[in-house]
Every structure is written in C-alpha cells, then in structure tokens.
Design a protein around this motif. Structure first.
Motif, PDB file in Angstrom:
ATOM      1  N   TYR A 178       9.800   4.864  10.158  1.00 45.66           N
ATOM      2  CA  TYR A 178       9.680   5.128   8.640  1.00 45.66           C
ATOM      3  C   TYR A 178       9.503   3.937   7.724  1.00 45.66           C
ATOM      4  CZ  TYR A 178      11.311   9.757  10.161  1.00 45.66           C
ATOM      5  OH  TYR A 178      11.567  10.992  10.849  1.00 45.66           O
ATOM      6  N   CYS A 179       8.845   3.024   8.218  1.00 46.26           N
ATOM      7  CA  CYS A 179       8.411   1.822   7.098  1.00 46.26           C
ATOM      8  C   CYS A 179       7.490   2.230   6.003  1.00 46.26           C
ATOM      9  CB  CYS A 179       7.848   0.570   7.982  1.00 46.26           C
ATOM     10  SG  CYS A 179       7.516  -0.808   6.781  1.00 46.26           S
ATOM     11  N   GLY A 180       8.153   2.160   5.100  1.00 49.26           N
ATOM     12  CA  GLY A 180       6.969   2.858   3.792  1.00 49.26           C
ATOM     13  C   GLY A 180       6.432   1.694   3.030  1.00 49.26           C
ATOM     14  N   LYS A 181       5.163   1.656   2.640  1.00 48.71           N
ATOM     15  CA  LYS A 181       4.697   0.735   1.915  1.00 48.71           C
ATOM     16  C   LYS A 181       3.105   1.388   1.627  1.00 48.71           C
ATOM     17  CE  LYS A 181       2.311  -3.779   2.759  1.00 48.71           C
ATOM     18  NZ  LYS A 181       2.116  -4.810   3.820  1.00 48.71           N
TER      19      LYS A 181
ATOM     20  N   GLY B 105      10.062  -9.576   7.700  1.00 46.58           N
ATOM     21  CA  GLY B 105       9.015  -8.806   7.974  1.00 46.58           C
ATOM     22  C   GLY B 105       8.142  -8.855   6.568  1.00 46.58           C
ATOM     23  N   HIS B 106       8.931  -8.033   5.834  1.00 44.33           N
ATOM     24  CA  HIS B 106       8.005  -7.728   4.581  1.00 44.33           C
ATOM     25  C   HIS B 106       7.735  -8.924   3.565  1.00 44.33           C
ATOM     26  CE1 HIS B 106       7.621  -3.491   4.829  1.00 44.33           C
ATOM     27  NE2 HIS B 106       9.020  -3.392   4.784  1.00 44.33           N
ATOM     28  N   PRO B 107       8.462 -10.045   3.376  1.00 41.51           N
ATOM     29  CA  PRO B 107       8.040 -11.123   2.722  1.00 41.51           C
ATOM     30  C   PRO B 107       6.815 -11.785   3.495  1.00 41.51           C
ATOM     31  CG  PRO B 107      10.113 -11.425   3.572  1.00 41.51           C
ATOM     32  CD  PRO B 107       9.921 -10.120   3.878  1.00 41.51           C
TER      33      PRO B 107
ATOM     34  N   ARG C  71       0.479  -4.276   8.181  1.00 39.29           N
ATOM     35  CA  ARG C  71       1.877  -3.810   8.606  1.00 39.29           C
ATOM     36  C   ARG C  71       2.424  -4.475   9.815  1.00 39.29           C
ATOM     37  NH1 ARG C  71       2.367   1.140   5.717  1.00 39.29           N
ATOM     38  NH2 ARG C  71       4.521   0.930   6.217  1.00 39.29           N
ATOM     39  N   MET C  72       3.611  -4.266  10.006  1.00 42.87           N
ATOM     40  CA  MET C  72       4.614  -5.120  10.627  1.00 42.87           C
ATOM     41  C   MET C  72       4.467  -4.823  12.249  1.00 42.87           C
ATOM     42  SD  MET C  72       8.543  -5.541   9.287  1.00 42.87           S
ATOM     43  CE  MET C  72       8.300  -5.208   7.602  1.00 42.87           C
ATOM     44  N   ALA C  73       4.252  -3.860  12.706  1.00 45.09           N
ATOM     45  CA  ALA C  73       4.236  -3.727  14.285  1.00 45.09           C
ATOM     46  C   ALA C  73       5.635  -4.112  14.705  1.00 45.09           C
ATOM     47  CB  ALA C  73       3.097  -4.256  14.824  1.00 45.09           C
TER      48      ALA C  73
ATOM     49  N   VAL D 229      16.008  -8.120   9.703  1.00 43.58           N
ATOM     50  CA  VAL D 229      14.806  -8.799  10.036  1.00 43.58           C
ATOM     51  C   VAL D 229      13.476  -8.167   9.426  1.00 43.58           C
ATOM     52  CG1 VAL D 229      13.197  -9.263  11.951  1.00 43.58           C
ATOM     53  CG2 VAL D 229      15.532  -9.733  12.320  1.00 43.58           C
ATOM     54  N   HIS D 230      13.631  -6.883   9.442  1.00 41.77           N
ATOM     55  CA  HIS D 230      12.428  -5.807   8.806  1.00 41.77           C
ATOM     56  C   HIS D 230      12.283  -6.297   7.381  1.00 41.77           C
ATOM     57  CE1 HIS D 230      10.001  -2.432   8.536  1.00 41.77           C
ATOM     58  NE2 HIS D 230      10.589  -2.293   7.232  1.00 41.77           N
ATOM     59  N   GLU D 231      13.510  -6.035   6.605  1.00 40.86           N
ATOM     60  CA  GLU D 231      13.319  -6.571   5.035  1.00 40.86           C
ATOM     61  C   GLU D 231      13.131  -7.739   4.770  1.00 40.86           C
ATOM     62  OE1 GLU D 231      13.110  -3.726   3.553  1.00 40.86           O
ATOM     63  OE2 GLU D 231      14.178  -1.981   4.589  1.00 40.86           O
TER      64      GLU D 231
HETATM   65 ZN   LIG Z   1       9.638  -1.494   5.646  1.00 43.14          ZN
END
Ligand SMILES: [Zn+2]
Lengths: 476, 443
Positions: free
Chosen positions: A445-448, A249-251, A353-355, A244-246
């Motif tokens: 650790y979500c990096g951006k 969330g990101h797109p 950011r995603m939260a 879900v995150h990758e």
């Molecule tokens: Zn991330």
C-alpha cells in the motif's frame, strides 16, 4: 500470451513513433477469520491492457479491459489523439531511447505454489489461528487474514521488447485486541508482505506467533506508559522498514525532486545538487535499491518501462549517491537513478516507485546492541506514521516497547511514539545489526501519483540503534 | 459507445438466469470513462485515459458466501464469458466454505435511478486554457473529467443506479520562494471564466506567501482552521470513529464519546447528509441510507453507523450503513463567526489553510498528529505577517472539536472527493472553518 500480444501489436494500425502494450492480469484472494469464525472472503481479478504510444516527443496512455483487437485499436487511436492534443504543452520531449528493447522472464521464488492450498484449507487455518489468538479472557477481538496475489505482466513494443514476469505474493497478519476496564491494547504480527507461496501460511509457525501476540496484547494492558524523554532508541525491522520508506525512500524519488508530486504526495528536501555530497546519515548507513533479493516484496527483472533491474547503492557510508528515478526521470534531471518506473495496474501509467529499498546489514548482534545501551527504548511493530510533504519532520507510533536500563531489558512499555527530523535522525545512527537481525518486510500500500496508485514495496532491514531521540507515550 | 448501464443490465440478467434455487446473487458495479491530464510547471507531465468497469458478484448460499470482482468492458462476448466463468467458480467454492454466523440475508430494498449529467470540457479545452493563461505561473496538479457510475442489483429484484458526470481541476501554485497555495475547481458544467476567477483567487493568496517565512517554536497556539483543514480532520472520522462494530471490537477512536464519559463542544454538530448529492445513498447490499442522520448533536453522540453485518453480530438495529461504517457524506454545522471577522477574532496565531498526512498518536483516545501544508500563515493583531515554516501538531479530537473549539464560521465549503486509487472515488464532505485555542504543536 507474449505470442498473442506480439500479434495484436503487429496488427495495430497507427502512425506513432513507438507503441507498447502492457498486459496486466492479477488475481488477489483476500481471506479472513475472526474470533474462531469465518470472516470476509473476497477475490479480485484485474485483467486489462495499457496501450502506450509515443508521437513527436509526447507519450500518452490509454487503458482498456476490452482485450479484443478492436478494443486495442480504439485505445491506440485515443492515445494518439491525446498525444496530438498534449504536444503543445509537452514538459519534456522524449524519444525511443527511454523504452529499451529488453527481453526475458521473471518468476517469483516459491517453495509451494499458492494453488496447492484450497480456499477451505486456508479458511480452516485462519480460523484455528484466531481461536488461539482469542484464548485469553482479556482478548475481545482476534483476527487473522491473508491476501494471496498472483500477477502476470507481459510487455511487447514496436521496438522489439518482449518480456513476461510472474509474481506470487502473500501479505498476512494476525491481530489481537485486549481490554481491561477502559484500557484497550492491540498487538499484531505487523502486516508482512513477501514474494512467496503457500509456505507463508504454514500453520505451526504461525501458531507460535499467535501465542506471542495474544500474550503481549494482554501484557500491554498492565505495562507502564512510554515515558517522555530524549533517549537512545532501538528499532526492530518491523518498525524501521516504514521509517526507511517514509524518510529515505520517498525523498529520494527523482520525480518528487523534479516537482511532479508537489500537488499530492509532496516535494522533497533533497535537491539535485545534494547527490554525491549530502551526508544523509552516519557512516554506518548503506542503503540499496535491490530488486534482486529473492523473495522480497518488490523483486523483479524489468520495470514497466522495460529497463532491466539491477542492484545499486543509493546511500554509501552515509553519503547520498543516487536517486530513485527511472529512465524518464534520469533523462529529465541528468541524475543517476535505478530501474523503478512502475504502475499499479493496467489502468495507470508507470512512474518512479520505490520497489525494494534496503539497509545493508552491519556488524552488531541484537544482544550486543542492547548490552551497549545504558538507558534506552526498544520499539516493535509500526502502528502509526506521519511525515511532512518535504519528508523532514516525522512521527511514528509502535505497538510494543521495552525499556533498557544498564544494558538489560527491564520492562514493557505501551503506546510508544517517537519523532524527529530526517537528516539529524539518520546521522544519529550508532549501530547497524548484523545479518542475523536482517528481515524482509513489505507493504502492498505505498500511495502516490495523480491519478493515484497504490503499489507494492519491499524493505529488508537489520535492527538499528539511534542516539538521543525524542520518545513519548499516549493519552494526555 | 454502449452505455455502461446497458452493460450492467445485460450481465446482471445473464448471471441471475444461471442461479440454483438456493442461491442468491448480489452485484455491485462501478464504471468510468475518464481522461487525466497531469501537470508540472504548467506543462503536461503525463496524459492518460481509461475506460474501465468492475463487477462484484457475491454469491450467498444459506449461511455461506463469497464475492469475486472482475473487470468488464464494452465487449459483450468477453463480458458474458467472464461473468459465467466467475459465477461457476463461486458456485463451486461457496459450498466448501464454513458457515458465517453473521451473514444477514439479502433482501429486496427497492429500485432507484439517479443520473446527474453535465457539460464536461474536452482535454483540448483545458490544454488551451493552460497554454493561453498559465504559462507564467508554476502550476502542478491533475485535471480529470468523465462520467462515473455506481450500481447494485440482486437476484431478488433490487436495482439501484447512480451516475454523475463531473470534472475536477485539483492544483497548487508555487511562488518564486517555492511556497505554495492549493486550489480546486470542479463540478458538472465547465466554465472557463469561473476557472479564471478561481485561479485568480489562488494567485492573490500566493502573494503573501512570498513574504519572509516565520519560524515558530513548538508550543500551544491559537489557530484558525479553514474549511479545507477541517476536511482533513474530518477524514480521521473515517477510521472507526463512528462505527458501532469498531466500538465493540475495541478499535473506536472516539471510545469515550461513545461510552458517554467525555463530550465534545456544545457548538459541535455533525450529520450524515446526502443532500450534498455527491454519493449514492445505497450501500454495497443495496440498502438505502436515510437522507439525513444526526451523528453528534451539541457535542453528544446521537447515532453510530450500524451496518447489517454489525447489526446481526451484536444484536443492534441496522441503519443501512456501508460495511466499513464510515461517513460517506458528512456535514459539520455552521457557527456564528463571519468571514470578515476571522483575522480579528484570531488576533494573534496561526491561520491554517490546509493540513497534511494525519495519523493517530493514540487511536483509542482520539489523539491525532499531522503537518501544516499549503497556505499556512502567521497572524499578529489581526494582520497577516507571512507564511510559516511547516509545523507538526499533536492534539486530541476532544480538544479540536471540544475544549479548544471557540467558534465555527457561519459559512461552509464542500470538498468533492478527488481520490483515484483503482478508480475515481465518489462522495464528499462539507465543513465550516474553526477557531481553536491552545492547539498543540510539537515539532
Ligand atoms: Zn509510500
């Protein structure tokens, strides 16, 4: 603290259109044990303020850990000079409407405060856990760690915003590595982060997990390699949260869609025209931005632009509705967003950011999902992830898998991997687990972003099943 | 402004003066004054600056130890209070902890001081350049500039200082069809003419990206990996590939190479080589690593990184590696392929300028997956045809650096670390390009 922050703000001398000060104080204790012995013990305290100014449509940010009035004044002066320099190349002229004047508080829900556990007690529990993890001749390495974080963010602005948020966060893991001849397998709890207190390190619960992890690590040594085939795939929440995150969330981040991240994290296959139209997934897919779920990693009341946080559906019955973009991205793009502008610490500006990005629970029990599977593979616990810069072509690896034949679990598989492309994958969703299968996972650790920021994100997820996915094993 | 070196010396002296006779204190210090300009569509998305410093205090009492990292500033009174408070907490907590059987005693490893200065541009200089010369171009990226400092000292008299003033303009350019190329200009002495030339090269590379996109089926392809793509693969060596401790713990990604049951290509040689000058040679214990250490020579393992902790635990000699036992200044040796022969030697296949988001498909067997990104081209009969649709590769390090490795270029390119998580990172790497046969693409 808010009182002194307000006073410091009032004393600043400036000709800005707006000034905000965000005081970020965080203490993180990292405690670890290995093989029945004490391991690494480190604590980090971050304490600084971000002075943010708006002048002629341009924001500038200067971070300082000199918390004296003179230190804040110097930061404010430098921020104004950066504003003046950058205005000629302003990407988008903002005004004070993107800095609302909310006030209030947030406190993490905690059963037992973190302070109630002494470093010695935490160490003793971790040591006992690694002794249990290591209790088999095939286990060559066992470790247990906990990261205990207490964060206070206070914000005051010349517009009148005044808020304070207190977070109590624990991330923890248990890991066992088994070896026989040249075969090495690793099994873990899956790094799990949530807002909680000392109850997260309750020993009896974790000892049961330690027994399971040790036995499964050993079991993997003699398990069959995951086959290469296209089959039904059931993902447990401790893997699906990263999917879900990758790939959702990101797109969906509006700043990626606007191109801000193109040089680092990447762009997005989603375009502005897709909102309200794109069939992102099957009708079973409902994805929410939910900062209100108690105890999830990234629950909060205000984002770092001071916008009050509320739950909203991003994908409804498979259709893309809303992006993950804070008030600045919403203003720039004209697209619907959420309150998600956050920064990693006092020394970085906030951005999208995603939260908490969650899949809403469905109707199926795990037993029903397995029973409804003629042939398939069920995968547990993420161990590898990779996706392209548009968030299309992904590959994930897991620690532990089980083969399903004729509706029954028939054996353990090692080195399970799967790959696919985002929209076809989510459209192959056939079952969404019910509330009993719903678990809150999260990562610190979500990096951006440039400069880089690693931030905490939460994903509460039910078990899900997908039809016709490419799976494969390791080695070669 | 007070120099950070003065800040460090003041707090170090204060902390060392408050130790009991059985206490040893190890200090690690990082500081920077950095200005950041973030660009999108050749305009400013965000502008920020930081003045920041961290001090790690590690207190060792016999076999017990713990560390605490705090923020420092140029405010002496605040610093002194914070350091004394933190030291007091450590002095209370450390005696309550269990013994660590693998703590190795701190020693006096001497003193050193390296200060690299430069002529850094002001943000105004860069903004003027972008305003005057790049407004017809779609550029995204980050400019950052300022001095970065690293230091270590302990209460036994050891003291090391490393400063480097540098700037980096890390950017990508986008064509009308939204295909991209990557570029970077960094160093210690800013020169607008050099920046103009670097961007000119990127613009030339961008022209070919606007040709028709070639969509390739998964399969095995002959590939040229430019140095920037090789740098990405080298990055995977940071994840336990050459760590003695990781090998003992069953986490090593080149287990078979270390065990001697598998080799890389005789053309492949890798050194840890501090002549790059991008990072300090001292580690977090103030131990000084060799100027140059061969890691892999002619495809065979020569040395692993061994930290003092690993040395103590497994009875090995330490080579003063950092605690994570990862390369900090790795260099791959050159081969014989000349720049003008790259396309003709590639003949028909993929020209990969960059790779993206690498991770393991099977870690202990060294199998890696990742994506193509930025400036990746299809080449036929030694001629560039056009850009490719992104592909996912899935291949072992044993193939990329071993059975598949046909030749390395006779030139190298350096990558200066641009990571800025928490703070600006230091270090870098250097690599030639590689010609590889039968590289596997899966998606
Ligand atoms: Zn991330």
């Amino acid at each position: 603290m808010t009182f002194s922050l307000t006073r410091a703000l009032d004393k600043l001398s400036h000709d800005a259109d707006w000034v905000g000060i965000r005081h970020y104080r965080e203490q993180t204790a990292f405690r670890m044990a290995r093989n029945g012995q004490v391991g690494r013990n480190t604590t980090q305290t971050q304490d600084g303020m971000m002075v943010e100014v708006l002048k002629d449509g341009q924001f500038a940010y200067v971070g300082t850990s000199d918390l004296s009035q003179a230190g804040l004044q110097a930061a404010c002066d430098q921020a104004l000079s950066l504003c003046r320099a950058a205005t000629r190349l302003n990407l988008f002229p903002f005004d004070t409407s993107v800095r609302p004047n909310e006030s209030g508080e947030y406190v993490s829900p905690v059963d037992q405060p973190l302070d109630e556990l002494s470093p010695r007690e935490i160490q003793a529990r971790l040591i006992e856990l690694t002794t249990r993890l290591k209790a088999h001749e095939r286990i060559i390495e066992a470790s247990a760690w906990a990261m205990l974080t207490q964060t206070r963010i206070a914000f005051a602005s010349t517009g009148g915003a005044r808020w304070v948020q207190d977070f109590s966060i624990v991330t923890r893991d248990l890991i066992a590595t088994a070896k026989r001849d040249t075969e090495i397998q690793r099994r873990s709890l899956g790094m799990q982060g949530r807002q909680w207190g000392a109850e997260s390190l309750e020993l009896d619960t974790l000892l049961i997990e330690a027994d399971r992890i040790r036995e499964q690590a050993v079991e993997l040594l003699s398990a069959a390699e995951c086959p290469t085939e296209t089959t039904d795939l059931i993902l447990m929440p401790d893997q699906l949260y990263l999917q879900v995150h990758e790939s959702i969330g990101h797109p969906l981040e509006l700043d990626r869609i606007l191109g801000d991240e193109r040089n680092y994290a990447g762009w997005s296959f989603v375009s502005p025209e897709d909102f309200g139209r794109l069939r992102f997934g099957s009708e079973l897919l409902n994805v929410s931005f939910d900062p209100t779920l108690p105890g999830e990693m990234a629950s909060y009341a205000f984002d770092d632009n001071g916008v009050r946080a509320n739950k909203a559906l991003l994908i409804e019955q498979g259709i893309l509705k809303r992006g993950i973009g804070g008030i600045e991205s919403q203003t720039r793009s004209g697209l619907p967003g959420v309150s998600c502008a956050r920064s990693a610490s006092w020394n970085r500006p906030p951005l999208d950011r995603m939260a908490n990005i969650n899949i809403e629970p469905g109707e199926s029990s795990l037993a029903d999902i397995i029973a409804a599977t003629e042939r398939g593979i069920l995968m547990h616990t993420n161990r590898s992830w990779s996706i392209d810069d548009y968030r299309n072509k992904f590959q994930f690896g897991c620690e532990y898998a089980q083969l399903i034949e004729d509706g029954t679990l028939t054996g353990t598989l090692r080195n399970p991997n799967y790959r696919g492309a985002t929209v076809p994958f989510w459209n192959s969703l056939t079952h969404v687990g019910n509330a009993d299968t719903f678990e809150a996972w999260g990562s610190p650790y979500c990096g951006k972003a440039e400069p880089n920021q690693a931030i905490r994100v939460g994903h509460a997820i039910p078990v899900c099943k997908f039809r016709g996915i490419e799976v494969f094993g390791g080695a070669q | 402004m007070t120099p950070w070196e003065e800040v460090f010396d003041e707090v170090a002296e204060l902390a060392f003066s408050r130790l009991g006779s059985d206490e040893v204190l190890n200090l690690n210090f990082c500081a920077e004054d950095t200005r950041f300009l973030r660009f999108n569509r050749s305009r400013v998305r965000q502008v920020s600056a930081v003045a920041q410093a961290t001090l790690e205090l590690e207190l060792v009492i016999g076999q017990k130890h713990e560390s605490h990292t705090i923020n420092l500033s140029r405010n002496s009174a605040l610093n002194r209070a914070a350091v004394l408070d933190t030291l007091g907490t450590l002095q209370a907590v450390v005696p309550t902890l269990p013994d660590d059987p693998y703590v190795s005693a701190l020693e006096h490893h001497g003193t050193s001081r390296v200060v690299n200065t430069g002529q850094l541009p002001a943000p105004e200089d860069v903004l003027a350049f972008v305003a005057a010369e790049l407004q017809d171009i779609d550029l995204a990226g980050l400019f950052m500039a300022g001095p970065v400092h690293r230091a270590n000292a302990n209460s036994l008299g050891q003291r090391h200082w490393f400063s480097a003033s540098s700037f980096v303009f890390d950017y990508s350019l986008y064509s009308a069809r939204q295909k991209a190329v990557k570029g970077a200009y960094g160093g210690a002495d800013f020169d607008p003419a050099t920046l103009r030339a670097v961007i000119g090269d990127s613009l030339q590379a961008l022209e070919v990206m606007d040709r028709e996109r070639k969509v390739l089926a998964p399969g095995k392809y002959r590939c040229y990996l430019a140095p920037a793509a090789v740098h990405e693969i080298m990055g995977m060596l940071n994840w336990h590939a050459l760590s003695a401790g990781a090998h003992r713990r069953g986490e090593c990604s080149l287990t078979e190479l270390v065990d001697g049951t598998r080799m890389l290509s005789p053309k492949f040689t890798l050194d840890e080589d501090y002549s790059l000058g991008l990072s300090p040679r001292f580690n977090e214990r103030g131990e000084v690593f060799a100027e140059k250490l061969p890691l892999i020579v002619d495809g065979r393992l020569e040395n692993l990184f061994v930290s003092s902790q690993t040395a103590k635990e497994y009875g090995l000699p330490s080579n003063f590696a950092s605690e994570d036992e990862a390369p900090r200044s790795p260099v791959i040796a050159t081969g014989t392929l000349a720049r003008q022969d790259i396309l003709s030697e590639l003949d028909t296949g993929l020209y990969l300028s960059n790779l993206h988001y690498l991770n393991w498909s099977d870690k202990t067997r060294g199998r890696v997956t990742g994506m193509t990104r930025f400036g990746c081209l299809w080449v036929e009969n030694g001629e560039v045809v056009g850009p490719i649709a992104d592909l996912r590769f899935d291949e072992t390090l044993y193939h990329l650096f071993g059975t598949g490795l046909l030749e390395l270029t006779d030139f190298t390119e350096s990558h200066v670390e641009v990571m800025t998580y928490d703070q600006r990172h230091v270090g870098g790497k250097r690599a030639p390009g590689m010609l590889v046969q039968d590289m596997s693409f899966t998606l």
